[in-house]
Design a protein around this motif. Structure first.
Motif, PDB file in Angstrom:
ATOM      1  N   TRP A 184       0.828  -1.211   0.000  1.00  0.00           N
ATOM      2  CA  TRP A 184       0.000   0.000   0.000  1.00  0.00           C
ATOM      3  C   TRP A 184       0.861   1.259   0.000  1.00  0.00           C
ATOM      4  CZ3 TRP A 184      -5.283  -0.490  -0.185  1.00  0.00           C
ATOM      5  CH2 TRP A 184      -5.794  -1.768   0.064  1.00  0.00           C
ATOM      6  N   MET A 226      -3.908   3.604  -0.924  1.00  0.00           N
ATOM      7  CA  MET A 226      -4.134   2.892  -2.188  1.00  0.00           C
ATOM      8  C   MET A 226      -3.242   1.665  -2.300  1.00  0.00           C
ATOM      9  SD  MET A 226      -4.274   6.153  -4.776  1.00  0.00           S
ATOM     10  CE  MET A 226      -2.747   6.862  -4.184  1.00  0.00           C
ATOM     11  N   HIS A 280      -9.311   3.182  -3.658  1.00  0.00           N
ATOM     12  CA  HIS A 280      -8.542   3.872  -2.636  1.00  0.00           C
ATOM     13  C   HIS A 280      -9.468   4.205  -1.475  1.00  0.00           C
ATOM     14  CE1 HIS A 280     -10.000   7.016  -5.378  1.00  0.00           C
ATOM     15  NE2 HIS A 280      -9.913   7.868  -4.392  1.00  0.00           N
TER      16      HIS A 280
END
Length: 153
Positions: free
Chosen positions: A29, A46, A101
């Protein structure tokens, strides 16, 4: 795998400039400041990999997600001192699923008063007003958030 047509992929892989840059990168991430009008201190969490649906996350991505959202929310709380921190999934661009996201947004009384709204209605009002924080303000708050994220890791 990155999708070069995907704006989020370009941010994740740092192919597109983003005020504040990457605040935290884990195995799966990235955490970056939101580029849109959701206010100063709003972060996007994200996946590094181009993923459209939560159901498509790998076991490793899923295992990392909960603790990362908590860590990111704690950093936003420490730096922005909001009444609440909203965490929600966004993944549409032009009504088509896009790179998912998670938005981690400080819900500050000043914004609720300014827009006379809270929750999803606050996000809608802020989006419609389209007031994007200045690059300088984003850079300054990202310096503080980056340090807080590093301290909490």
């Amino acid at each position: 795998m990155a999708d070069i047509a995907c704006m989020a992929c370009r941010f994740v892989h740092e192919d597109e400039p983003l005020p504040g840059g990457t605040l935290l990168r884990t195995a799966n991430w990235v955490v970056q400041h939101s580029k849109g009008p959701l206010g100063l201190g709003t972060l996007a969490v994200m996946p590094i990999r181009h993923v459209l649906h939560v159901s498509d996350l790998t076991g490793d991505e899923s295992a990392e997600l909960g603790p990362l959202l908590q860590r990111t929310s704690a950093a936003v709380t420490a730096i922005m001192n909001p009444e609440q921190v909203y965490v929600c999934l966004w993944s549409h661009a032009d009504a088509v699923p896009g790179h998912l996201h998670f938005v981690v947004q400080p819900a500050c009384r000043s914004d609720m008063t300014r827009y006379n709204a809270y929750g999803p209605v606050l996000q809608l009002a802020m989006s419609e007003a389209d007031r994007v924080p200045s690059e300088g303000a984003v850079e300054e708050v990202c310096t503080r958030l980056r340090a807080e994220l590093g301290a909490s890791g």
